[in-house]
Design an enzyme around this catalytic site. Structure first.
Site, mmCIF file in Angstrom:
data_model
loop_
_atom_site.group_PDB
_atom_site.id
_atom_site.type_symbol
_atom_site.label_atom_id
_atom_site.label_comp_id
_atom_site.label_asym_id
_atom_site.label_seq_id
_atom_site.Cartn_x
_atom_site.Cartn_y
_atom_site.Cartn_z
ATOM 1 N N HIS A 137 47.321 42.796 38.158
ATOM 2 C CA HIS A 137 46.835 43.269 39.464
ATOM 3 C C HIS A 137 47.666 44.419 40.029
ATOM 4 O O HIS A 137 48.022 44.434 41.205
ATOM 5 C CB HIS A 137 46.783 42.102 40.445
ATOM 6 C CG HIS A 137 45.810 41.019 40.055
ATOM 7 N ND1 HIS A 137 44.643 41.269 39.365
ATOM 8 C CD2 HIS A 137 45.835 39.671 40.261
ATOM 9 C CE1 HIS A 137 43.997 40.133 39.170
ATOM 10 N NE2 HIS A 137 44.688 39.156 39.688
ATOM 11 N N HIS A 211 39.930 40.076 45.707
ATOM 12 C CA HIS A 211 40.393 38.781 45.208
ATOM 13 C C HIS A 211 40.179 37.667 46.238
ATOM 14 O O HIS A 211 41.076 36.849 46.490
ATOM 15 C CB HIS A 211 41.871 38.896 44.812
ATOM 16 C CG HIS A 211 42.301 38.000 43.713
ATOM 17 N ND1 HIS A 211 42.391 36.631 43.851
ATOM 18 C CD2 HIS A 211 42.675 38.269 42.444
ATOM 19 C CE1 HIS A 211 42.819 36.110 42.715
ATOM 20 N NE2 HIS A 211 42.995 37.074 41.839
ATOM 21 N N GLU A 349 35.614 38.207 40.568
ATOM 22 C CA GLU A 349 36.124 39.566 40.733
ATOM 23 C C GLU A 349 35.309 40.527 39.876
ATOM 24 O O GLU A 349 35.393 40.487 38.655
ATOM 25 C CB GLU A 349 37.597 39.612 40.320
ATOM 26 C CG GLU A 349 38.470 38.621 41.061
ATOM 27 C CD GLU A 349 39.696 38.194 40.251
ATOM 28 O OE1 GLU A 349 40.530 39.056 39.934
ATOM 29 O OE2 GLU A 349 39.813 37.010 39.921
HETATM 30 C C1 GLA Z 1 43.366 36.600 38.456
HETATM 31 C C2 GLA Z 1 43.966 36.339 37.139
HETATM 32 C C3 GLA Z 1 44.544 34.993 37.162
HETATM 33 C C4 GLA Z 1 45.515 34.824 38.287
HETATM 34 C C5 GLA Z 1 44.877 35.086 39.566
HETATM 35 C C6 GLA Z 1 45.873 35.017 40.697
HETATM 36 O O1 GLA Z 1 42.185 35.941 38.628
HETATM 37 O O2 GLA Z 1 43.085 36.485 36.076
HETATM 38 O O3 GLA Z 1 45.148 34.758 35.936
HETATM 39 O O4 GLA Z 1 46.549 35.727 38.149
HETATM 40 O O5 GLA Z 1 44.289 36.351 39.519
HETATM 41 O O6 GLA Z 1 46.706 33.929 40.635
#
Ligand code: GLA
Length: 383
Positions: A137, A211, A349
């Site tokens: 991210h 998110h 997402e």
């Molecule tokens: C995304 C990632 C997960 C995790 C979440 C936050 O969805 O794919 O593995 O990192 O964000 O915890």
């Protein structure tokens, strides 16, 4: 000034907007008005963080200038009772201390980049590494931890916010000055539309997303395993133990990953499939059958049978990361004072695929000077 949660709720109420619903409050008829701003808190260096309250078409939301975070999103159930369906915190301090990206804008690159490395036009780049040996991210200080400039608008029957953030050349290791504009719109139908735009002055990679953790029965109300999910995808991208795609586009048929017909999220989540074990549940990118489209097209539906609330997602992106809240571990206390445990929220997402900068067969995430990155995702609510 230290703002506690009660102050914030009082501020929101004073602005004529519903405060976070504690257990499904009944509200007056939906209204529309200019977005209202209140002080939410201050960062350690004194920077003010504001909370913006928006309402239109029966949807109410609260957005922070910090991370562009959707702190709450309230929609009615089949009997008109509102609740906040987005996981979050009561105070800025909790968001800053440690948030698993609750409600946040994600950039420059959603999901993982293998070892934080990629090569573009013959130059090798090393990014900030923040998830074991990988970048997740955007890196240690991603767009979720930046204060965005916020500009409210009303336009025709829409209300919304423009959020601006400029990421300097080299920030978190990415090349190019990236000028980013994200627009949150609440439409007259109560849809929440997100338009992402970015430009650069050097070739770079970009993959922006949001998110939000959804729980259509209300944040803090328990598990999302009864929620029924449909994803219009015949394939997904399997991962290795570090959750980096192997490059394969595997068929979902006859696997726990088949959500082509509505299926409770929890039905196959305890199947001993290697990919479910790697993800500790679902934490994968679905390859949307429609591919990249000029306009947002429907890709997924989430429904909570208990309240009747539904969320429909349309996007022009080719991928959808479905994350079933596997890393929530009972250590965080949410907006209404309830503890979040594994599976108490899920993320959908919309995105390009993880690790695309290292996967030549995946759709490209390269942005070059003179071009504008543009993607749109629309969230439609019903009951
Ligand atoms: C995304 C990632 C997960 C995790 C979440 C936050 O969805 O794919 O593995 O990192 O964000 O915890």
């Amino acid at each position: 000034m230290e703002l506690n949660r009660r102050t914030v709720i009082a501020g929101a109420a004073a602005a004529g907007v519903a405060a976070t619903a504690l257990g499904g409050t009944a509200y007056a008829a939906p209204g529309r008005g200019r977005p209202a701003r209140t002080l939410f808190g201050r960062l350690a260096d004194g920077t003010k963080v504001h909370s913006w309250a928006l309402e239109n078409g029966g949807t109410r939301m609260e957005v922070l200038s910090y991370g562009g975070i959707v702190r709450s999103l309230e929609i009615p159930d089949r009997r008109g009772r509102y609740t906040n369906v987005s996981l979050g915190f009561g105070t800025l301090e909790e968001y800053v201390a440690s948030s698993p990206y609750f409600g946040a804008l994600i950039g420059r690159y959603g999901n993982r980049i293998d070892k934080g490395r990629f090569t573009l036009d013959g130059t090798a780049y090393q990014l900030s590494v923040n998830d074991g040996e990988n970048t997740l991210h955007g890196g240690a200080q991603g767009f979720d931890k930046r204060v965005w400039d916020v500009e409210p608008f009303t336009r025709g029957s829409d209300v919304g916010l423009h959020l601006y953030y400029t990421s300097v050349d080299g920030e978190m290791g990415y090349p190019g000055t990236l000028r980013t504009k994200v627009t949150y719109t609440l439409t007259r139908d109560g849809d929440w539309r997100v338009d992402y735009e970015a430009t650069t002055d050097r070739a770079t990679v970009v993959n922006l997303t949001s998110h939000v953790y959804w729980n259509l029965a209300g944040e803090g109300s328990g598990s999302i395993h009864d929620h029924e999910l449909t994803v219009d995808a015949s394939r997904y991208t399997p991962v290795d133990a570090g959750l980096i795609p192997t490059g394969e586009l595997a068929r979902v048929a006859a696997t726990p990953f088949d959500f082509r017909r509505a299926k409770p999220v929890g039905r196959d989540i305890r199947t001993a499939h290697q990919q479910v074990l790697y993800g500790q549940g679902f934490d994968h990118n679905w390859v949307l059958d429609k591919g990249i489209t000029a306009r947002p097209e429907h890709v997924a539906t989430l429904r909570d049978p208990s309240s009747g609330r539904t969320l429909r997602i349309a996007t022009n992106e080719p991928g959808l990361q479905f994350y079933s809240g596997n890393f929530l571990d009972g250590t965080l206390v949410g907006t209404s004072g309830r503890v979040y445990r594994q599976g108490d929220g899920l993320c959908l997402e919309t995105q390009h695929f993880p690790d695309s900068p290292n996967q030549p067969s995946f759709p490209s995430t390269v942005l070059r000077p003179g071009r504008t990155y543009r993607t749109t995702t629309v969230h439609s609510f019903g009951a």
